[in-house]
Design a protein around this motif. Structure first.
Motif, mmCIF file in Angstrom:
data_model
loop_
_atom_site.group_PDB
_atom_site.id
_atom_site.type_symbol
_atom_site.label_atom_id
_atom_site.label_comp_id
_atom_site.label_asym_id
_atom_site.label_seq_id
_atom_site.Cartn_x
_atom_site.Cartn_y
_atom_site.Cartn_z
ATOM 1 N N ARG A 118 0.902 -1.121 -0.226
ATOM 2 C CA ARG A 118 0.114 0.286 -0.041
ATOM 3 C C ARG A 118 1.176 1.652 0.325
ATOM 4 O O ARG A 118 1.964 0.779 -0.002
ATOM 5 C CB ARG A 118 -1.101 0.084 1.720
ATOM 6 N N LEU A 119 0.379 2.124 0.738
ATOM 7 C CA LEU A 119 0.765 3.407 0.176
ATOM 8 C C LEU A 119 1.171 3.827 -0.950
ATOM 9 O O LEU A 119 3.242 4.958 -0.995
ATOM 10 C CB LEU A 119 1.999 3.315 1.292
ATOM 11 N N GLY A 120 1.284 3.054 -2.285
ATOM 12 C CA GLY A 120 1.718 3.487 -3.610
ATOM 13 C C GLY A 120 2.930 2.795 -3.962
ATOM 14 O O GLY A 120 3.755 2.577 -5.101
ATOM 15 N N LEU A 121 3.376 1.889 -3.256
ATOM 16 C CA LEU A 121 4.533 0.842 -3.415
ATOM 17 C C LEU A 121 4.278 -0.053 -4.001
ATOM 18 O O LEU A 121 2.940 -0.801 -3.928
ATOM 19 C CB LEU A 121 4.752 0.451 -1.875
ATOM 20 N N THR A 122 5.433 -0.817 -4.484
ATOM 21 C CA THR A 122 5.064 -2.327 -5.137
ATOM 22 C C THR A 122 6.115 -3.086 -5.159
ATOM 23 O O THR A 122 6.550 -2.938 -3.360
ATOM 24 C CB THR A 122 6.045 -1.711 -6.887
ATOM 25 N N ARG A 123 5.603 -4.326 -4.993
ATOM 26 C CA ARG A 123 5.759 -5.613 -4.061
ATOM 27 C C ARG A 123 7.562 -5.344 -4.741
ATOM 28 O O ARG A 123 8.633 -6.049 -3.841
ATOM 29 C CB ARG A 123 5.361 -6.665 -4.495
ATOM 30 N N GLU A 124 8.472 -5.200 -5.614
ATOM 31 C CA GLU A 124 9.703 -5.352 -6.531
ATOM 32 C C GLU A 124 10.153 -3.704 -4.774
ATOM 33 O O GLU A 124 11.394 -4.831 -4.602
ATOM 34 C CB GLU A 124 9.787 -4.558 -7.136
ATOM 35 N N LEU A 125 9.898 -3.526 -4.442
ATOM 36 C CA LEU A 125 10.193 -2.375 -3.596
ATOM 37 C C LEU A 125 10.250 -2.834 -2.102
ATOM 38 O O LEU A 125 11.376 -2.330 -1.794
ATOM 39 C CB LEU A 125 9.369 -0.597 -3.552
ATOM 40 N N VAL A 126 9.086 -2.887 -1.776
ATOM 41 C CA VAL A 126 9.444 -3.678 -0.540
ATOM 42 C C VAL A 126 10.231 -4.820 -0.286
ATOM 43 O O VAL A 126 11.487 -4.760 0.606
ATOM 44 C CB VAL A 126 7.759 -4.415 -0.791
ATOM 45 N N GLU A 127 10.242 -5.386 -1.578
ATOM 46 C CA GLU A 127 11.252 -7.277 -1.384
ATOM 47 C C GLU A 127 12.927 -6.052 -1.549
ATOM 48 O O GLU A 127 13.252 -5.713 -0.450
ATOM 49 C CB GLU A 127 11.693 -7.974 -2.826
ATOM 50 N N GLN A 128 13.407 -4.883 -1.900
ATOM 51 C CA GLN A 128 14.572 -4.395 -2.361
ATOM 52 C C GLN A 128 14.761 -3.745 -0.408
ATOM 53 O O GLN A 128 16.175 -3.855 -0.550
ATOM 54 C CB GLN A 128 14.461 -3.417 -3.153
ATOM 55 N N LYS A 129 14.215 -4.186 -0.240
ATOM 56 C CA LYS A 129 13.980 -2.646 0.925
ATOM 57 C C LYS A 129 14.068 -3.678 2.512
ATOM 58 O O LYS A 129 13.949 -3.514 3.429
ATOM 59 C CB LYS A 129 13.270 -1.819 2.044
ATOM 60 N N THR A 130 14.080 -5.228 2.176
ATOM 61 C CA THR A 130 14.204 -6.293 3.437
ATOM 62 C C THR A 130 14.966 -6.166 3.953
ATOM 63 O O THR A 130 14.864 -6.757 4.677
ATOM 64 C CB THR A 130 13.496 -7.868 2.443
ATOM 65 N N ASP A 131 16.629 -6.514 3.358
ATOM 66 C CA ASP A 131 17.568 -6.998 4.190
ATOM 67 C C ASP A 131 17.819 -5.843 5.327
ATOM 68 O O ASP A 131 18.109 -6.215 6.360
ATOM 69 C CB ASP A 131 18.773 -6.748 3.300
ATOM 70 N N THR A 132 17.758 -4.817 4.693
ATOM 71 C CA THR A 132 18.022 -3.501 5.980
ATOM 72 C C THR A 132 16.656 -3.689 6.412
ATOM 73 O O THR A 132 17.182 -3.447 7.926
ATOM 74 C CB THR A 132 17.444 -1.986 4.846
ATOM 75 N N LEU A 133 15.869 -3.801 6.528
ATOM 76 C CA LEU A 133 14.755 -3.755 7.317
ATOM 77 C C LEU A 133 14.867 -4.627 8.781
ATOM 78 O O LEU A 133 14.760 -4.619 9.631
ATOM 79 C CB LEU A 133 12.898 -4.534 6.668
ATOM 80 N N LYS A 134 15.247 -6.143 7.954
ATOM 81 C CA LYS A 134 15.541 -7.173 8.433
ATOM 82 C C LYS A 134 16.837 -6.710 10.039
ATOM 83 O O LYS A 134 16.986 -7.065 11.240
ATOM 84 C CB LYS A 134 16.745 -8.409 8.437
ATOM 85 N N ARG A 135 17.648 -5.718 9.964
ATOM 86 C CA ARG A 135 18.655 -5.327 10.469
ATOM 87 C C ARG A 135 18.265 -4.795 11.530
ATOM 88 O O ARG A 135 18.162 -4.488 13.000
ATOM 89 C CB ARG A 135 20.063 -4.674 9.281
#
Length: 620
Positions: free
Chosen positions: A474-491
């Motif tokens: 949501r919030l105008g994001l795409t699934r690809e954009l969310v996946e790109q941020k996953t590694d940083t989010l985990k840390r």
């Protein structure tokens, strides 16, 4: 068989293989009895004369943008060029082949090329043999001749349009990435490169040629003739919308056949910028750091040195510091030496210096333009002097003399930390005891610029986690954009989970941020004022010991003591001013190894950052 660069008496197996008919005149286009090794070492002028002995042609068909560009692989372009044959009709297309010996005799060389030509409806003449050097010159000349009719004023208008667009968007650099047949034009805005437009390879080549040979100051060029195959630099001065700008041009070749050209945008003398001095806090320094910087500039003697990467805001900090000093002591005479003056500084006499080519400054010996100008400035009765950059031993030595003589000097240097400045001065032959002299250094600074995240479209780590977990976006994001941020989010969730609601990630962009995801830049810095213990360690050559002492007593003398650049960056991450991605791009992954001291400092001295005590699980 026609030979160029081989003796006409040379015979090879290629004739038997059908590379050229036996009846081909052995000296057609020949430099008779000229060995290949000799041709390879010919000057450009000699190569030009050899090129004239090739069959008459008006176009290199395999140049970027040429009719047969796609017939060759990039790897083949070093060894072969196809030339048009004047008089051939559309129904009877014929070309001439110029190639190296290896290509002519290779199992998959000329014979395979001839089959490709026949399949495309083209016939070819017997090949001319040449060196790679001569073939490369054919391509360079072909690029020029393909656009020779383009009006120079048209290229100037194109340059002005690109420059005005970049300036309007707040770009700091313009990138031209020239590859086979095309060129991507990109702007660096808020530290991020974004693609803005595409040009054909021929147009881009002519544009770069016009910049270098027509628009630039000839004194700043490091070569007479433009070439994509050489390292070349120059400076271009233009007035865009009534404002003076200087563009620093740097072009480097890229393998196998291309070039990258970058224009650094420097606003010269912004006299229209009459905003009042807003304080160092407006740049992003903490209150404690700002107090310390004001103390440094208020000190009537000593040298202030600022380090940081290119584009880290060093000149902006110096401008603010000198304007603060001018307002504090309006009777002071302030002079600057810059290449070129980047900003208008109220109350200062700004002396431009052009670093001309073939000077002692470039050769690393003798006295540079900067040093000569600095030496004269010291005789012009200045109360304070600012140097654009200390880059040679002579200028460094004069800086020491000025500081020890009681003059106020501010300058920039290349170093990767505040204490790294000490090591840089040592490499410029400044004596350790001189650096430890209490009359010399007023302070050391190091800074980075980080993009400020857009408050309207950014999202919290908690929001991102919920989207990643549910698989919904949501919030105008795409699934690809969310996946790109996953590694940083985990840390972030591993080590800063209690602050997941405050830590921000860049969003997709919105109208408030011109769809960039960021709205500006902010400073992250470390500011050091030396005490007696640090001076003693520096005199003994123990720079690491001086740094450890500074880090060991955070806030002992002022709130800025012991706060490293990475600590300052972490405080802005936790406050939601910069994104987690931007933090990691500048400082590395968020891990206990990198952040151990930062976690400790933020836990025990949160008042240094204006934050509540940090709660973090720092276990691996």
């Amino acid at each position: 068989m026609a030979f160029l660069g081989l003796g006409s008496k040379t015979k090879t197996a290629s004739a038997a293989a059908g590379v050229a008919p036996p009846s081909a005149p052995p000296t057609q286009g020949v430099v008779a009895n000229l060995p290949v090794a000799h041709v390879r070492h010919r000057s450009v002028q000699k190569l030009a004369s050899l090129t004239e002995q090739l069959p008459h042609h008006s176009e290199v068909l395999t140049r970027p943008g040429g009719k047969l560009e796609k017939l060759l692989a990039d790897s083949e372009r070093h060894d072969v060029a196809l030339l048009d044959v004047p008089g051939s009709s559309a129904a009877d297309m014929e070309c001439a082949v110029v190639c190296t010996v290896n290509f002519a005799e290779g199992a998959h060389g000329y014979a395979d090329l001839r089959r490709r030509l026949e399949k495309a409806g083209w016939r070819c003449k017997p090949p001319y043999r040449a060196t790679r050097e001569l073939i490369q010159k054919l391509y360079e000349d072909g690029e020029a001749s393909s656009v020779v009719s383009t009006d120079a004023s048209e290229m100037e208008r194109l340059f002005n349009a690109i420059a005005a667009s970049a300036i309007e968007m707040g770009a700091t650099d313009i990138h031209f990435e020239l590859r086979a047949g095309s060129c991507a034009v990109k702007y660096r805005i808020n530290k991020r490169l974004s693609r803005q437009k595409d040009l054909s390879g021929a147009v881009a080549n002519t544009l770069l040629r016009t910049m270098y040979q027509s628009l630039s100051d000839h004194d700043t060029r490091d070569a007479t003739q433009y070439s994509l195959k050489e390292l070349q630099s120059c400076a271009i001065d233009r007035h865009i919308d009534g404002q003076h700008y200087r563009f620093r041009y740097q072009c480097n070749p890229v393998s196998p056949s291309g070039a990258d050209c970058v224009l650094r945008i420097l606003p010269i003398g912004r006299e229209a910028d009459e905003r009042p001095f807003e304080g160092f806090e407006s740049l992003g320094y903490s209150v404690a750091q700002s107090d310390l910087i004001r103390e440094m500039f208020a000190d009537p003697k000593g040298v202030i040195l600022i380090a940081g990467k290119m584009g880290s805001g060093k000149s902006t900090t110096l401008k603010h510091g000198l304007e603060y000093l001018g307002a504090l002591r309006p009777y002071f005479k302030i002079r600057t030496i810059e290449d070129p003056p980047e900003y208008y500084i109220r109350g200062a006499s700004q002396h431009p210096v052009i670093r001309r080519v073939n000077t002692a400054d470039k050769e690393g010996k003798g006295e540079s333009d900067f040093a000569r100008t600095f030496r004269t400035i010291l005789r012009l009765d200045a109360d304070a002097t600012m140097l654009g950059e200390i880059r040679d031993a002579v200028t460094a030595g004069l800086t020491v003399q000025a500081g020890q003589a009681g003059q106020k000097v501010a300058a920039t240097v290349h170093a990767n930390s505040a204490f790294g400045i000490i090591g840089r001065l040592r490499r410029l032959a400044v004596d350790a005891e001189d650096m430890a002299d209490e009359k010399f250094l007023s302070g050391l600074m190091f800074q980075e610029l980080l993009p400020v995240v857009c408050p309207h479209c950014s999202l919290s780590a908690l929001d991102l986690f919920q989207m990643a977990s549910s698989g919904t976006v949501r919030l105008g994001l795409t699934r690809e954009l969310v996946e790109q941020k996953t590694d940083t989010l985990k840390r972030v969730l591993s080590y800063l989970k209690p602050h997941a609601r405050d830590i921000r990630f860049e969003g997709p962009g919105c109208k408030e941020c011109s769809h960039r995801g960021t709205v500006g830049l902010t400073v992250c810095a470390e500011v050091v004022v030396l005490d007696d213990d640090m001076r003693q360690a520096i005199a003994a050559g123990d720079v690491l010991g001086a740094r450890r002492h500074w880090e060991s007593e955070p806030g002992l003398v002022s709130g800025a003591d012991g706060v490293r650049c990475v600590d300052h960056g972490m405080s802005k991450l936790l406050a939601g001013h910069v994104s987690a991605e931007a933090f990691e791009e500048s400082f590395g992954f968020i891990t206990p190894r990198l952040m151990a001291r930062t976690f400790s400092l933020l836990t025990t001295h949160p008042e240094l950052f204006g934050l509540p005590p940090l709660q973090a699980d720092t276990r691996e």
